[in-house]
Design a protein around this motif. Structure first.
Motif, PDB file in Angstrom:
ATOM      1  N   SER A 270      42.629  -2.674  67.827  1.00 49.76           N
ATOM      2  CA  SER A 270      42.205  -1.496  67.075  1.00 49.76           C
ATOM      3  C   SER A 270      43.019  -1.340  65.791  1.00 49.76           C
ATOM      4  CB  SER A 270      42.346  -0.241  67.941  1.00 49.76           C
ATOM      5  OG  SER A 270      42.056   0.924  67.189  1.00 49.76           O
ATOM      6  N   GLY A 271      44.339  -1.526  65.934  1.00 50.28           N
ATOM      7  CA  GLY A 271      45.201  -1.410  64.758  1.00 50.28           C
ATOM      8  C   GLY A 271      44.891  -2.474  63.724  1.00 50.28           C
ATOM      9  N   THR A 272      44.567  -3.677  64.193  1.00 50.67           N
ATOM     10  CA  THR A 272      44.224  -4.752  63.260  1.00 50.67           C
ATOM     11  C   THR A 272      42.951  -4.414  62.509  1.00 50.67           C
ATOM     12  OG1 THR A 272      45.265  -6.374  64.716  1.00 50.67           O
ATOM     13  CG2 THR A 272      43.733  -7.211  63.057  1.00 50.67           C
ATOM     14  N   ALA A 273      41.967  -3.822  63.235  1.00 46.91           N
ATOM     15  CA  ALA A 273      40.722  -3.433  62.562  1.00 46.91           C
ATOM     16  C   ALA A 273      41.005  -2.366  61.507  1.00 46.91           C
ATOM     17  CB  ALA A 273      39.718  -2.917  63.587  1.00 46.91           C
ATOM     18  N   GLN A 274      41.857  -1.387  61.881  1.00 42.95           N
ATOM     19  CA  GLN A 274      42.193  -0.346  60.904  1.00 42.95           C
ATOM     20  C   GLN A 274      42.946  -0.938  59.716  1.00 42.95           C
ATOM     21  OE1 GLN A 274      44.334   2.724  62.948  1.00 42.95           O
ATOM     22  NE2 GLN A 274      42.679   3.185  64.372  1.00 42.95           N
ATOM     23  N   LEU A 275      43.849  -1.861  60.020  1.00 45.19           N
ATOM     24  CA  LEU A 275      44.606  -2.506  58.947  1.00 45.19           C
ATOM     25  C   LEU A 275      43.688  -3.316  58.046  1.00 45.19           C
ATOM     26  CD1 LEU A 275      47.437  -2.882  57.813  1.00 45.19           C
ATOM     27  CD2 LEU A 275      47.716  -4.865  59.316  1.00 45.19           C
ATOM     28  N   ASP A 276      42.703  -3.966  58.654  1.00 49.39           N
ATOM     29  CA  ASP A 276      41.739  -4.739  57.863  1.00 49.39           C
ATOM     30  C   ASP A 276      40.939  -3.812  56.951  1.00 49.39           C
ATOM     31  OD1 ASP A 276      40.234  -6.898  56.957  1.00 49.39           O
ATOM     32  OD2 ASP A 276      38.732  -6.641  58.522  1.00 49.39           O
ATOM     33  N   ASP A 277      40.476  -2.665  57.527  1.00 47.09           N
ATOM     34  CA  ASP A 277      39.754  -1.697  56.699  1.00 47.09           C
ATOM     35  C   ASP A 277      40.652  -1.153  55.590  1.00 47.09           C
ATOM     36  OD1 ASP A 277      37.539  -2.041  58.296  1.00 47.09           O
ATOM     37  OD2 ASP A 277      37.962  -0.292  59.569  1.00 47.09           O
ATOM     38  N   GLY A 278      41.902  -0.876  55.961  1.00 51.26           N
ATOM     39  CA  GLY A 278      42.835  -0.382  54.941  1.00 51.26           C
ATOM     40  C   GLY A 278      43.087  -1.404  53.855  1.00 51.26           C
ATOM     41  N   ALA A 279      43.178  -2.692  54.246  1.00 50.99           N
ATOM     42  CA  ALA A 279      43.387  -3.746  53.252  1.00 50.99           C
ATOM     43  C   ALA A 279      42.201  -3.833  52.309  1.00 50.99           C
ATOM     44  CB  ALA A 279      43.618  -5.082  53.955  1.00 50.99           C
ATOM     45  N   ARG A 280      40.990  -3.657  52.878  1.00 53.57           N
ATOM     46  CA  ARG A 280      39.805  -3.706  52.016  1.00 53.57           C
ATOM     47  C   ARG A 280      39.801  -2.514  51.061  1.00 53.57           C
ATOM     48  NH1 ARG A 280      36.587  -3.538  55.657  1.00 53.57           N
ATOM     49  NH2 ARG A 280      35.894  -1.367  55.590  1.00 53.57           N
ATOM     50  N   GLN A 281      40.119  -1.321  51.587  1.00 52.10           N
ATOM     51  CA  GLN A 281      40.184  -0.139  50.722  1.00 52.10           C
ATOM     52  C   GLN A 281      41.285  -0.291  49.675  1.00 52.10           C
ATOM     53  OE1 GLN A 281      40.660   3.247  53.276  1.00 52.10           O
ATOM     54  NE2 GLN A 281      38.705   2.942  54.332  1.00 52.10           N
ATOM     55  N   LEU A 282      42.409  -0.880  50.106  1.00 52.92           N
ATOM     56  CA  LEU A 282      43.498  -1.117  49.152  1.00 52.92           C
ATOM     57  C   LEU A 282      43.050  -2.057  48.051  1.00 52.92           C
ATOM     58  CD1 LEU A 282      46.448  -0.869  48.256  1.00 52.92           C
ATOM     59  CD2 LEU A 282      46.989  -2.766  49.815  1.00 52.92           C
ATOM     60  N   ALA A 283      42.323  -3.118  48.422  1.00 50.65           N
ATOM     61  CA  ALA A 283      41.838  -4.065  47.415  1.00 50.65           C
ATOM     62  C   ALA A 283      40.903  -3.366  46.433  1.00 50.65           C
ATOM     63  CB  ALA A 283      41.133  -5.238  48.100  1.00 50.65           C
ATOM     64  N   GLU A 284      39.996  -2.514  46.977  1.00 49.26           N
ATOM     65  CA  GLU A 284      39.076  -1.796  46.084  1.00 49.26           C
ATOM     66  C   GLU A 284      39.848  -0.820  45.191  1.00 49.26           C
ATOM     67  OE1 GLU A 284      36.405   0.061  48.789  1.00 49.26           O
ATOM     68  OE2 GLU A 284      35.322  -1.786  49.300  1.00 49.26           O
ATOM     69  N   ALA A 285      40.812  -0.125  45.799  1.00 48.44           N
ATOM     70  CA  ALA A 285      41.576   0.855  45.017  1.00 48.44           C
ATOM     71  C   ALA A 285      42.406   0.172  43.938  1.00 48.44           C
ATOM     72  CB  ALA A 285      42.487   1.666  45.942  1.00 48.44           C
ATOM     73  N   THR A 286      43.039  -0.954  44.289  1.00 46.66           N
ATOM     74  CA  THR A 286      43.851  -1.653  43.284  1.00 46.66           C
ATOM     75  C   THR A 286      42.981  -2.235  42.187  1.00 46.66           C
ATOM     76  OG1 THR A 286      43.797  -3.628  44.722  1.00 46.66           O
ATOM     77  CG2 THR A 286      45.737  -2.204  44.853  1.00 46.66           C
ATOM     78  N   GLU A 287      41.760  -2.654  42.539  1.00 45.56           N
ATOM     79  CA  GLU A 287      40.846  -3.154  41.503  1.00 45.56           C
ATOM     80  C   GLU A 287      40.464  -2.011  40.562  1.00 45.56           C
ATOM     81  OE1 GLU A 287      38.964  -5.863  39.297  1.00 45.56           O
ATOM     82  OE2 GLU A 287      40.171  -6.274  41.069  1.00 45.56           O
TER      83      GLU A 287
END
Length: 709
Positions: A270-287
């Motif tokens: 579950s944490g990995t899925a949340q981390l994956d979603d967070g990484a995707r959001q982080l990538a979008e936010a940093t872009e």
């Protein structure tokens, strides 16, 4: 792993060596504790040579009547001469002491045993044959856990071994060994020794056989049944080898985290899925951040350019303000001079007005009277001229007079001559004077006659008339002279009249009269421009009055302008100071803006790197999530359930193994094992080759080894 080795070594060896010096605190004063330390001396191949068990009994209320079950033989009280009574395989300590220390012998099989194999350059041989030889040494310690308990796990029977955390330490002197290596372990060195340490959990591989798959297989690194030590030597000596073992589920849990693996993996997934979603959001936010940073940098570049322009403009403002300040000072100075000039102008206009009042007006009055008199004289001259006969009439009169004179009688001649002479003299003198004055005035007013012409006209006039006194004297003389001279005298008198051209004289007087009229007209116009009693708005006098009034207003305005100029000078000075402050502030702002601009460029670069890193993180997290899901998938629910059951069984067995030689049920007991490998006896030559060891100072490690002697 290194920290775990140090921790295990500290927990096991220190507890074993210093047990006799420690006094724990217990909550219940009637509780009996038993701390057991088993010292096992091993042959070089690992077989047991002897076992010595040291026990420490403690009770805060005293040990009288305490029953202590044991399998030991040759029991010896280490602290006093009091011997225990032995009843039914138990020791009875009839003492009021709170502590008893004793030891004895046993031939039981230890829960963990070891077999040791030696190799030199790949050839297996006994340790005694390797003494003094050179080459590559390999020592293999194979551990066997004898505490095996069948347990039903997942519907089948599985051997579950009581967990014994076993630490292995081999001391290889630096004088004889180098390139020391111990896989899954650590090498600690000092000036003389090299301590190769490792931790093993013998029996755990069989306990978890078939269950540790996928990512869980890395736990096998902790489940060692075999420890290998390798080194190079130029003269092999027997290393000092020690082993320590104890059950401690607490330490085991800290390392492998057995409990609730099912829940842990679910949380991990579950944490990995949340981390994956967070990484995707982080990538979008940093872009997005990178894009906004680019926009911000562009806008800030415009702002920075504006700051530079403002700074450049402030320099111009400063220069202009300085010029304005200087100009204001010059204006103040100039206005002071202008004020003085205005005062002088006002004084001058006042003087001009006064002068006009005192001189012009009386002069104009005199000029008016003169004009009137001149006009009257011209009229009189015109009347007199009108009475002058024409030239032909005058010549006829002269002829008649001549004839009358020639025919008069001598006695009447003198009287007639006197009358004629007096009349002619009076008429000629009067006409002469009047004509001369009129002609002279006309010539002066006309200004077109040359001096020669004027002289000729006056000469003609002079030749016409006679001075009254001269004519009277001449006539009187002529009357008194002989009658014979009468004709000549009359001829002399009448000759000039006969030659007089009265027509030309009248024509000249007409010209003079016209010029005099023109002169009078011009004088009227001139006096009208100088002064007009009815309306002075367009006259010299009116202009002087207006000039005086304007000078008065100018002087008053100059007072106000002077005050305004002073205020302007003060404001210009403040503006100059403010412009200097503005320039200084903008200079600092421009400098600071450059620092901010550089920082923005760095932040812009960093945001690009962050965006790239976030993208990489997202890719890595996606891959990690995939592998985590795969690993979690490899451990199905049945496996996780079996691992959890085994973990529970391990904890129960570890808590149950509290004594090696026996302990009463109501006694809180603990046990630790320390094993020392005794090397083969050396020959004389071997002793000489390894003589360096005999002179070494006594160290902590030596004191540990002395426990077995």
């Amino acid at each position: 792993m290194k920290s775990y080795l140090k921790k295990a070594m500290c927990l096991l060896l220190s507890a074993a060596v210093l047990a006799s010096a420690s006094v724990p605190a217990f909550a219940d004063s009637s509780e009996v504790t038993k701390d057991e330390n088993v010292y096992i001396l091993l042959h070089s191949d690992g077989s047991v040579k002897s076992q010595t068990v040291s026990d420490w009994l403690h009770c805060d209320s005293g040990l009288a009547g305490v029953t202590d079950p044991t399998t030991l033989s040759d029991v010896v009280n280490l602290k006093s001469d009091e011997a225990p009574a032995v009843e039914n395989g138990a020791l009875m300590w009839n003492t009021e002491d709170t502590d008893v220390y004793y030891q004895g012998k046993t031939e039981q099989t230890p829960p963990v045993t070891v077999s040791i194999r030696y190799e030199l350059d790949g050839k297996e041989m006994p340790a005694e044959e390797m003494l003094g030889q050179a080459g590559h040494v390999k020592i293999t310690l194979s551990l066997v856990n004898h505490e095996k308990h069948p347990q039903e796990i997942g519907g089948t029977v599985r051997n579950v071994f009581t967990p014994f955390i076993t630490m292995v330490a081999a001391d290889l002197p630096r004088e004889h060994f180098w390139n020391v290596n111990i896989p899954h372990g650590s090498v600690q060195t000092d000036s003389q020794n090299q301590m190769a340490c490792a931790v093993a959990l013998p029996g755990m591989q069989e306990t978890f056989d078939g269950l540790l798959t996928g990512k869980m297989s890395s736990l096998k690194d902790y489940f060692l049944d075999e420890i290998v030590v390798e080194a190079d030597t130029d003269s092999f000596v027997m290393p000092s080898i020690l082993l320590a073992a104890a059950t401690s589920m607490e330490e085991l849990e800290k390392q492998v985290d057995f409990p609730d693996l099912d829940g842990t993996l679910r949380e991990l997934k579950s944490g990995t899925a949340q981390l994956d979603d967070g990484a995707r959001q982080l990538a979008e936010a940093t872009e997005t951040l990178r894009g906004k940073m680019n926009e911000f940098a562009a806008q800030y570049n415009t702002f920075d350019a504006g700051v530079d322009a403002a700074y450049a403009g402030s320099k111009e403002v400063k220069g202009g303000a300085q010029q304005l300040s200087e100009g204001a000072q010059n204006l103040t100075t100039g206005l002071a001079a202008l004020k003085n000039g205005a005062a002088q102008l006002d004084a001058g206009t006042n003087a001009l007005k006064s002068q006009l009042d005192q001189s012009l007006l009386p002069g104009l009055t005199a000029a008016g009277a003169l004009q009137q008199k001149l006009n009257e004289e011209m009229q009189n001259a015109q009347q007199a001229l009108n009475g002058v006969p024409e030239t032909s009439d005058l010549q006829a009169a002269v002829g008649a007079v001549t004839q009358a004179l020639n025919g008069a009688a001598a006695d009447a001649g003198a009287a007639a001559q006197n009358a004629v002479t007096g009349a002619a003299s009076n008429a000629a003198g009067s006409v002469k004077e009047q004509c001369k004055a009129a002609v002279q005035a006309a010539m002066d007013a006309d200004g077109t006659l040359t001096p020669e012409q004027q002289t000729a006209i006056l000469a003609a006039l002079d030749s016409v008339g006679y001075d009254a006194s001269q004519d009277a004297a001449a006539a009187n003389g002529a009357v008194q002279q002989a009658v014979g001279a009468q004709a000549q005298t009359v001829q002399q008198v009448l000759a000039p009249l006969a030659g007089l051209d009265t027509t030309a004289l009248k024509g000249s007087f007409g010209t003079v009269s016209t010029d005099a009229a023109t002169l009078l007209t011009m004088m009227n116009e001139m006096t009208g421009k100088l002064y007009n009693e009815q309306d002075n708005s367009a006259t010299l006098y009116g202009g002087a009055v207006q000039l005086k009034e304007g000078a008065d207003q100018l002087l008053g305005g100059m007072e106000q302008i002077g005050a305004g100029a002073d205020a302007l000078a003060a404001g210009a000075a403040k503006l100059d100071g403010g412009a200097a402050s503005l320039q200084s502030g903008l200079e600092q702002l421009s400098s600071s803006s450059k620092v901010v601009k550089d920082a923005i460029a760095q932040f812009q670069s960093g945001s690009s790197q962050l965006a790239g890193g976030a993208s990489t993180l997202q890719s890595g997290m996606s891959e990690f999530r995939s592998k985590t899901d795969s690993a979690a998938g490899q451990l199905d629910a049945a496996q996780l359930d079996q691992i959890s059951q085994i973990a529970q069984a391990l904890e129960e067995q570890a808590n149950a193994y509290t004594s090696y030689t026996g302990a009463a049920e109501n006694v809180r007991a603990s046990v630790k094992f320390v094993m020392k490998v005794e090397g083969p006896e050396q020959t004389g030559t071997q002793q000489e080759q390894s003589s360096g060891q005999s002179v070494q100072d006594t160290t902590f490690w030596d004191r540990v080894k002395n426990l077995f002697q």
